[in-house]
Scaffold this motif. Structure first.
Motif, mmCIF file in Angstrom:
data_model
loop_
_atom_site.group_PDB
_atom_site.id
_atom_site.type_symbol
_atom_site.label_atom_id
_atom_site.label_comp_id
_atom_site.label_asym_id
_atom_site.label_seq_id
_atom_site.Cartn_x
_atom_site.Cartn_y
_atom_site.Cartn_z
ATOM 1 N N GLU A 175 0.820 -1.205 0.000
ATOM 2 C CA GLU A 175 0.000 0.000 0.000
ATOM 3 C C GLU A 175 0.859 1.263 0.000
ATOM 4 O O GLU A 175 0.405 2.328 -0.422
ATOM 5 N N ARG A 176 2.112 1.127 0.456
ATOM 6 C CA ARG A 176 3.039 2.265 0.479
ATOM 7 C C ARG A 176 4.115 2.121 -0.596
ATOM 8 O O ARG A 176 5.065 2.896 -0.629
ATOM 9 N N ASN A 177 3.945 1.118 -1.462
ATOM 10 C CA ASN A 177 4.893 0.842 -2.543
ATOM 11 C C ASN A 177 6.310 0.660 -2.007
ATOM 12 O O ASN A 177 7.288 1.194 -2.548
ATOM 13 N N ARG A 178 6.425 -0.144 -0.936
ATOM 14 C CA ARG A 178 7.711 -0.373 -0.301
ATOM 15 C C ARG A 178 8.072 -1.855 -0.290
ATOM 16 O O ARG A 178 7.208 -2.695 -0.023
ATOM 17 N N PRO A 179 9.336 -2.183 -0.540
ATOM 18 C CA PRO A 179 9.792 -3.553 -0.277
ATOM 19 C C PRO A 179 10.012 -3.727 1.220
ATOM 20 O O PRO A 179 10.174 -2.745 1.957
ATOM 21 N N ALA A 180 10.027 -4.947 1.678
ATOM 22 C CA ALA A 180 10.272 -5.235 3.092
ATOM 23 C C ALA A 180 11.767 -5.207 3.376
ATOM 24 O O ALA A 180 12.591 -5.610 2.552
ATOM 25 N N PHE A 181 12.099 -4.744 4.560
ATOM 26 C CA PHE A 181 13.473 -4.782 5.056
ATOM 27 C C PHE A 181 13.526 -5.862 6.127
ATOM 28 O O PHE A 181 12.913 -5.738 7.178
ATOM 29 N N ILE A 182 14.246 -6.945 5.836
ATOM 30 C CA ILE A 182 14.365 -8.073 6.749
ATOM 31 C C ILE A 182 15.803 -8.116 7.265
ATOM 32 O O ILE A 182 16.749 -8.248 6.486
ATOM 33 N N GLY A 183 15.972 -7.970 8.570
ATOM 34 C CA GLY A 183 17.299 -7.944 9.156
ATOM 35 C C GLY A 183 17.593 -9.205 9.943
ATOM 36 O O GLY A 183 16.713 -9.726 10.632
ATOM 37 N N TYR A 184 18.816 -9.682 9.842
ATOM 38 C CA TYR A 184 19.231 -10.925 10.504
ATOM 39 C C TYR A 184 20.141 -10.631 11.690
ATOM 40 O O TYR A 184 21.010 -9.760 11.642
ATOM 41 N N LEU A 185 19.964 -11.403 12.768
ATOM 42 C CA LEU A 185 20.889 -11.373 13.902
ATOM 43 C C LEU A 185 20.835 -12.718 14.610
ATOM 44 O O LEU A 185 19.752 -13.255 14.846
ATOM 45 N N GLY A 204 18.611 -12.177 -0.443
ATOM 46 C CA GLY A 204 19.589 -12.051 0.626
ATOM 47 C C GLY A 204 20.949 -12.551 0.191
ATOM 48 O O GLY A 204 21.099 -13.113 -0.896
ATOM 49 N N ILE A 205 21.923 -12.364 1.043
ATOM 50 C CA ILE A 205 23.344 -12.724 0.889
ATOM 51 C C ILE A 205 24.066 -11.668 0.054
ATOM 52 O O ILE A 205 23.858 -11.550 -1.157
ATOM 53 N N GLY A 206 24.891 -10.882 0.744
ATOM 54 C CA GLY A 206 25.732 -9.920 0.069
ATOM 55 C C GLY A 206 25.270 -8.481 0.137
ATOM 56 O O GLY A 206 26.054 -7.570 -0.120
ATOM 57 N N VAL A 207 23.995 -8.225 0.469
ATOM 58 C CA VAL A 207 23.514 -6.851 0.547
ATOM 59 C C VAL A 207 24.055 -6.221 1.830
ATOM 60 O O VAL A 207 23.810 -6.724 2.930
ATOM 61 N N SER A 208 24.789 -5.119 1.697
ATOM 62 C CA SER A 208 25.410 -4.530 2.880
ATOM 63 C C SER A 208 25.334 -3.014 2.942
ATOM 64 O O SER A 208 25.704 -2.421 3.952
ATOM 65 N N THR A 209 24.868 -2.363 1.886
ATOM 66 C CA THR A 209 24.777 -0.911 1.871
ATOM 67 C C THR A 209 23.368 -0.467 1.490
ATOM 68 O O THR A 209 22.595 -1.237 0.901
ATOM 69 N N ALA A 210 23.063 0.794 1.802
ATOM 70 C CA ALA A 210 21.764 1.346 1.437
ATOM 71 C C ALA A 210 21.587 1.356 -0.076
ATOM 72 O O ALA A 210 20.492 1.111 -0.590
ATOM 73 N N GLU A 211 22.671 1.637 -0.808
ATOM 74 C CA GLU A 211 22.599 1.678 -2.270
ATOM 75 C C GLU A 211 22.272 0.297 -2.837
ATOM 76 O O GLU A 211 21.443 0.172 -3.750
ATOM 77 N N SER A 239 18.654 -0.518 -2.025
ATOM 78 C CA SER A 239 17.749 0.207 -2.902
ATOM 79 C C SER A 239 17.663 -0.450 -4.274
ATOM 80 O O SER A 239 16.574 -0.594 -4.851
ATOM 81 N N ALA A 240 18.810 -0.878 -4.796
ATOM 82 C CA ALA A 240 18.827 -1.523 -6.112
ATOM 83 C C ALA A 240 18.021 -2.818 -6.096
ATOM 84 O O ALA A 240 17.228 -3.087 -7.006
ATOM 85 N N VAL A 241 18.201 -3.618 -5.056
ATOM 86 C CA VAL A 241 17.484 -4.889 -4.953
ATOM 87 C C VAL A 241 16.000 -4.647 -4.672
ATOM 88 O O VAL A 241 15.124 -5.348 -5.193
ATOM 89 N N GLY A 242 15.702 -3.645 -3.856
ATOM 90 C CA GLY A 242 14.315 -3.360 -3.502
ATOM 91 C C GLY A 242 13.459 -2.911 -4.662
ATOM 92 O O GLY A 242 12.228 -2.940 -4.572
ATOM 93 N N GLY A 248 17.369 3.445 2.414
ATOM 94 C CA GLY A 248 17.593 3.014 1.044
ATOM 95 C C GLY A 248 16.577 2.002 0.557
ATOM 96 O O GLY A 248 16.054 2.116 -0.562
ATOM 97 N N ILE A 249 16.271 1.024 1.378
ATOM 98 C CA ILE A 249 15.362 -0.047 0.974
ATOM 99 C C ILE A 249 13.931 0.450 0.833
ATOM 100 O O ILE A 249 13.258 0.213 -0.166
ATOM 101 N N HIS A 250 13.451 1.165 1.832
ATOM 102 C CA HIS A 250 12.043 1.598 1.804
ATOM 103 C C HIS A 250 11.757 2.628 0.722
ATOM 104 O O HIS A 250 10.613 2.754 0.279
#
Length: 290
Positions: free
Chosen positions: A31-41, A227-234, A237-240, A284-286
């Motif tokens: 509804e907000r035209n956003r991809p999800a940001f999923i963080g691992y720990l 996932g795997i390898g994404v480490s920067t906002a840029e 954003s590209a993947v999102g 970057g992602i949102h």
């Protein structure tokens, strides 16, 4: 995806008919035209109590779902950063039964709690017992990097019974036939590994993840996260721009490790750095599709 009458293995659908928790998250983000940001720990890193503070911090600073890792002594796909964090967690006395405290913390903070675990840990805990405890704590779904749909009959039936999502992995080398098999049996989303190999931060993300997302959707998957390898906002954003969600692990875990990469950073400094990195990635992602 399963139909409304039976599991993929043909067993009658269990008693829990709740909608997919992660699908509900994606629908709200759509509804907000956003991809999800999923963080691992990893749970238990740097200590069990601090890891609960850390997952709460991630949600408060922009993560939509938290992928809580269960540390394992023989990881298959974990790179050096996550291996170091997992070893610290194991030395700090991490126990599987305690992970549900972190699940509750994520749910109470307003995030979607996922657990990523090698199947051996779930099997020895007890599949039904794990599903019951996970669901009771507010859990959404389980990511199983070493469990393939062909061998997941017990988990498919159990996850349907408790209304839990099941997330299987695919890679650029996965055949179209197997992409279809994974897509039929997944619930919530399919985890698209951006490349073969272990987790870790990378300077660049190639074009193979976008091709894999397209192939997986054509094979029948409703939602695909990378996932795997994404480490920067840029990179996020590209993947999102083309994926339903972006999964970040090592870059977040790294903030809690000191310069040696072998020990935990001071807790206050680490949590502050985690909050800042989470906000940077979330921005970057949102805004990837703006």
């Amino acid at each position: 995806m399963t139909n409304t009458n039976s599991t993929p293995s043909g067993q009658p659908l269990g008693i829990n008919h709740r909608p997919s928790p992660t699908e509900s998250m994606f629908a709200a983000l759509d509804e907000r035209n956003r991809p999800a940001f999923i963080g691992y720990l990893p749970f238990g890193f740097p200590t069990p109590d601090l890891s609960i503070q850390a997952v709460r911090t991630m949600v408060e600073h922009g993560v939509d779902a938290v992928e809580i890792g269960l540390p394992y002594s023989d990881p298959v796909m974990d790179g050096p950063v996550i291996q170091s964090a997992s070893q610290i967690a194991l030395q700090a006395g991490e126990r599987i039964a305690d992970v549900f405290r972190a699940v509750e913390a994520v749910a109470n903070a307003g995030g979607v709690p996922l657990i990523m675990s090698y199947w051996n840990l779930i099997f020895h805990y007890g599949v039904d017992r794990f599903a019951a405890d996970f669901a009771q704590a507010g859990g959404a779904g389980l990511i199983t990097p070493d469990l393939i749909p062909d061998e997941a009959g017990e988990w498919i039936e159990t996850s349907d019974r408790y209304g839990l999502d099941r997330i299987f992995l695919v890679s650029p080398d996965t055949s179209d036939e197997r992409l279809a098999l994974v897509s039929r049996n997944a619930r919530g989303f399919v985890y698209a590994a951006s490349r073969m190999g272990v987790t870790g931060e990378r300077a660049t993300i190639g074009t193979s993840p976008e091709v894999l997302v397209d192939r997986t959707r054509k094979a029948g998957a409703n939602r695909v996260c990378v996932g795997i390898g994404v480490s920067t906002a840029e990179q996020g954003s590209a993947v999102g721009k083309y994926a339903d969600g972006v999964i970040v692990g090592s870059a977040l875990v790294h903030t809690l490790l000191d310069e040696s990469g072998k020990a935990a950073r001071n807790s206050d400094e680490g949590l502050a750095m985690l909050a800042a990195k989470t906000e940077e990635l979330a921005e970057g992602i949102h805004n990837a599709r703006v």
